[in-house]
Motif scaffolding. Structure first.
Motif, PDB file in Angstrom:
ATOM      1  N   ILE A   8      15.151  28.328 -23.955  1.00  0.00           N
ATOM      2  CA  ILE A   8      15.586  29.510 -23.584  1.00  0.00           C
ATOM      3  C   ILE A   8      15.603  29.703 -22.476  1.00  0.00           C
ATOM      4  CG2 ILE A   8      16.784  31.830 -23.925  1.00  0.00           C
ATOM      5  CD1 ILE A   8      14.646  31.761 -26.485  1.00  0.00           C
ATOM      6  N   ARG A   9      17.365  30.063 -21.706  1.00  0.00           N
ATOM      7  CA  ARG A   9      17.652  29.292 -19.940  1.00  0.00           C
ATOM      8  C   ARG A   9      18.252  31.643 -19.867  1.00  0.00           C
ATOM      9  NH1 ARG A   9      16.851  25.577 -17.538  1.00  0.00           N
ATOM     10  NH2 ARG A   9      16.198  23.594 -18.775  1.00  0.00           N
ATOM     11  N   SER A  10      18.331  31.907 -18.867  1.00  0.00           N
ATOM     12  CA  SER A  10      18.725  32.914 -18.233  1.00  0.00           C
ATOM     13  C   SER A  10      19.020  32.689 -16.937  1.00  0.00           C
ATOM     14  CB  SER A  10      18.122  33.992 -18.933  1.00  0.00           C
ATOM     15  OG  SER A  10      19.406  35.476 -19.193  1.00  0.00           O
ATOM     16  N   THR A  11      20.428  33.439 -16.569  1.00  0.00           N
ATOM     17  CA  THR A  11      20.228  33.489 -15.009  1.00  0.00           C
ATOM     18  C   THR A  11      20.398  35.056 -14.825  1.00  0.00           C
ATOM     19  OG1 THR A  11      22.530  33.448 -15.117  1.00  0.00           O
ATOM     20  CG2 THR A  11      20.988  31.444 -14.678  1.00  0.00           C
ATOM     21  N   ALA A  12      20.290  35.417 -13.987  1.00  0.00           N
ATOM     22  CA  ALA A  12      20.171  36.567 -13.103  1.00  0.00           C
ATOM     23  C   ALA A  12      19.977  36.780 -11.708  1.00  0.00           C
ATOM     24  CB  ALA A  12      19.269  37.733 -13.391  1.00  0.00           C
ATOM     25  N   VAL A  13      20.674  37.411 -11.033  1.00  0.00           N
ATOM     26  CA  VAL A  13      20.386  38.115  -9.707  1.00  0.00           C
ATOM     27  C   VAL A  13      19.400  39.479  -9.229  1.00  0.00           C
ATOM     28  CG1 VAL A  13      21.226  39.204  -7.240  1.00  0.00           C
ATOM     29  CG2 VAL A  13      22.568  37.572  -9.207  1.00  0.00           C
ATOM     30  N   PHE A  14      18.300  38.923  -8.782  1.00  0.00           N
ATOM     31  CA  PHE A  14      17.088  39.801  -8.500  1.00  0.00           C
ATOM     32  C   PHE A  14      17.051  39.967  -7.011  1.00  0.00           C
ATOM     33  CE2 PHE A  14      13.686  38.369 -11.868  1.00  0.00           C
ATOM     34  CZ  PHE A  14      14.309  38.271 -12.500  1.00  0.00           C
ATOM     35  N   ASN A  21      13.469  46.480   5.593  1.00  0.00           N
ATOM     36  CA  ASN A  21      15.174  45.901   5.619  1.00  0.00           C
ATOM     37  C   ASN A  21      15.894  46.181   4.190  1.00  0.00           C
ATOM     38  OD1 ASN A  21      14.392  44.176   7.661  1.00  0.00           O
ATOM     39  ND2 ASN A  21      12.897  42.958   6.305  1.00  0.00           N
ATOM     40  N   PRO A  22      17.155  45.936   3.970  1.00  0.00           N
ATOM     41  CA  PRO A  22      17.780  46.441   3.234  1.00  0.00           C
ATOM     42  C   PRO A  22      17.551  45.157   1.945  1.00  0.00           C
ATOM     43  CG  PRO A  22      19.878  45.423   4.583  1.00  0.00           C
ATOM     44  CD  PRO A  22      18.082  45.542   5.392  1.00  0.00           C
ATOM     45  N   PRO A  23      17.589  45.703   0.800  1.00  0.00           N
ATOM     46  CA  PRO A  23      17.644  44.709  -0.631  1.00  0.00           C
ATOM     47  C   PRO A  23      18.431  43.339  -0.231  1.00  0.00           C
ATOM     48  CG  PRO A  23      17.949  45.995  -1.583  1.00  0.00           C
ATOM     49  CD  PRO A  23      17.857  47.051  -0.106  1.00  0.00           C
ATOM     50  N   VAL A  24      17.677  41.897  -0.719  1.00  0.00           N
ATOM     51  CA  VAL A  24      18.523  40.527  -0.539  1.00  0.00           C
ATOM     52  C   VAL A  24      18.658  40.354  -1.781  1.00  0.00           C
ATOM     53  CG1 VAL A  24      18.345  38.594   0.496  1.00  0.00           C
ATOM     54  CG2 VAL A  24      17.773  40.438   1.917  1.00  0.00           C
ATOM     55  N   PRO A  25      20.134  39.639  -1.861  1.00  0.00           N
ATOM     56  CA  PRO A  25      20.028  39.687  -3.265  1.00  0.00           C
ATOM     57  C   PRO A  25      20.103  38.113  -3.160  1.00  0.00           C
ATOM     58  CG  PRO A  25      22.192  39.827  -2.696  1.00  0.00           C
ATOM     59  CD  PRO A  25      21.122  40.768  -1.401  1.00  0.00           C
ATOM     60  N   VAL A  26      19.425  37.071  -4.810  1.00  0.00           N
ATOM     61  CA  VAL A  26      18.564  36.314  -5.032  1.00  0.00           C
ATOM     62  C   VAL A  26      18.564  35.380  -6.515  1.00  0.00           C
ATOM     63  CG1 VAL A  26      15.833  34.993  -4.993  1.00  0.00           C
ATOM     64  CG2 VAL A  26      16.359  36.504  -3.224  1.00  0.00           C
ATOM     65  N   GLN A  27      19.673  34.578  -6.771  1.00  0.00           N
ATOM     66  CA  GLN A  27      19.727  34.741  -7.812  1.00  0.00           C
ATOM     67  C   GLN A  27      18.235  33.996  -8.797  1.00  0.00           C
ATOM     68  OE1 GLN A  27      22.270  30.679  -7.879  1.00  0.00           O
ATOM     69  NE2 GLN A  27      21.600  30.202  -9.812  1.00  0.00           N
ATOM     70  N   VAL A  28      18.074  33.798  -9.794  1.00  0.00           N
ATOM     71  CA  VAL A  28      16.841  34.056 -10.498  1.00  0.00           C
ATOM     72  C   VAL A  28      17.415  33.188 -11.824  1.00  0.00           C
ATOM     73  CG1 VAL A  28      15.178  34.632 -11.809  1.00  0.00           C
ATOM     74  CG2 VAL A  28      15.641  35.620  -9.373  1.00  0.00           C
ATOM     75  N   GLU A  29      16.380  31.786 -12.088  1.00  0.00           N
ATOM     76  CA  GLU A  29      16.499  30.608 -13.417  1.00  0.00           C
ATOM     77  C   GLU A  29      15.565  31.582 -14.410  1.00  0.00           C
ATOM     78  OE1 GLU A  29      18.805  27.734 -15.130  1.00  0.00           O
ATOM     79  OE2 GLU A  29      16.766  27.014 -15.060  1.00  0.00           O
ATOM     80  N   MET A  30      15.897  32.637 -15.311  1.00  0.00           N
ATOM     81  CA  MET A  30      14.897  32.519 -16.295  1.00  0.00           C
ATOM     82  C   MET A  30      14.530  31.333 -17.583  1.00  0.00           C
ATOM     83  SD  MET A  30      13.944  36.911 -16.311  1.00  0.00           S
ATOM     84  CE  MET A  30      15.629  37.328 -16.858  1.00  0.00           C
ATOM     85  N   ARG A  31      13.642  31.303 -17.672  1.00  0.00           N
ATOM     86  CA  ARG A  31      13.324  29.841 -18.839  1.00  0.00           C
ATOM     87  C   ARG A  31      12.568  30.360 -19.199  1.00  0.00           C
ATOM     88  NH1 ARG A  31      13.977  26.732 -14.204  1.00  0.00           N
ATOM     89  NH2 ARG A  31      11.524  25.452 -14.827  1.00  0.00           N
ATOM     90  N   TYR A  32      12.278  29.774 -21.145  1.00  0.00           N
ATOM     91  CA  TYR A  32      11.256  29.755 -21.991  1.00  0.00           C
ATOM     92  C   TYR A  32      11.543  28.442 -22.668  1.00  0.00           C
ATOM     93  CZ  TYR A  32       8.210  30.897 -25.937  1.00  0.00           C
ATOM     94  OH  TYR A  32       7.237  31.108 -26.933  1.00  0.00           O
ATOM     95  N   ASP A  33       9.707  27.980 -23.396  1.00  0.00           N
ATOM     96  CA  ASP A  33      10.392  26.399 -24.042  1.00  0.00           C
ATOM     97  C   ASP A  33       9.054  26.698 -24.358  1.00  0.00           C
ATOM     98  OD1 ASP A  33      10.027  23.875 -23.804  1.00  0.00           O
ATOM     99  OD2 ASP A  33      10.812  23.270 -22.549  1.00  0.00           O
ATOM    100  N   THR A  34       9.676  26.312 -25.981  1.00  0.00           N
ATOM    101  CA  THR A  34       8.757  26.489 -27.477  1.00  0.00           C
ATOM    102  C   THR A  34       7.175  25.183 -26.628  1.00  0.00           C
ATOM    103  OG1 THR A  34       9.614  25.276 -28.286  1.00  0.00           O
ATOM    104  CG2 THR A  34      10.230  27.481 -28.978  1.00  0.00           C
TER     105      THR A  34
END
Length: 141
Positions: A8-14, A21-34
Motif C-alpha cells: 500500500i502506498r500513499s503520497t502526501a505533503v508534510f 523558520n516558516p514550515p517547508v513542504p516536503v513530499q512524503v511517500e508512506m508504504r506498507y508491505d505485508t
C-alpha cells in the motif's frame, strides 16, 4: 496469507517545522508491505534526486494519532493546539527533524493497512524464510 503479498502506498505533503523558520513542504511517500507486517516505511524527498527513508512501527504511528508515542529515534504525537495534525519527530546521529502531517491523511493510510492486515494478526503474515534471507543477503532489496 503469505502468497497474498500486498503493498500500500500513499503520497502526501508534510511540513518540515523548525522555528523560527516558516514550515517547508516536503513530499512524503508512506508504504506498507505485508511482507513486513509490523512496519511502515516513510520516504522523505530531500531534493531533486534524494530521498531519506525511515522505517518504524505501524503501531507507533497508530498510537501517535491519539497521544504521544515513541521514546527513541521516532516520536509521534498530536500537534499542540491543532487537532487536525500530528507531529512526527525523527532523530539520528546526522540530524533531527520534525514534520507536521494531516491526521486525516495518516489515518486513511493506516485504515487501508488495517483492512489488509488487522492489528494483532501480523504474525499470520510473517514469512520467516524471506526475512532471514534479507538479513543474510548483502543486497537487502
Amino acid at each position: 496469507m503469505l502468497n497474498d503479498h500486498t503493498t500500500i502506498r500513499s503520497t502526501a505533503v508534510f511540513d518540515l517545522v523548525g522555528p523560527p523558520n516558516p514550515p517547508v513542504p516536503v513530499q512524503v511517500e508512506m508504504r506498507y508491505d505485508t511482507r513486513d507486517p509490523y512496519a511502515v516505511q516513510a520516504a522523505f524527498r530531500t531534493g531533486r534526486a534524494g530521498w531519506v527513508e525511515w522505517v518504524f512501527s505501524r503501531d507507533l504511528l497508530t498510537e501517535g494519532l491519539l497521544g504521544a508515542s515513541g521514546a527513541g529515534d521516532v516520536r509521534i504525537r498530536p500537534s499542540d493546539g491543532d487537532a487536525e495534525s500530528i507531529e512526527i519527530e525523527l532523530s539520528s546521529p546526522s540530524g533531527h527533524a520534525t514534520f507536521r502531517a494531516a491526521s486525516r491523511e495518516v489515518s486513511e493510510f493506516l485504515t487501508r493497512t488495517h483492512e489488509i492486515v488487522a492489528p494483532g494478526a501480523e504474525d499470520d503474515w510473517l514469512d520467516l524464510e524471506h526475512a532471514l534471507g534479507l538479513l543474510l543477503s548483502s543486497d537487502p532489496s
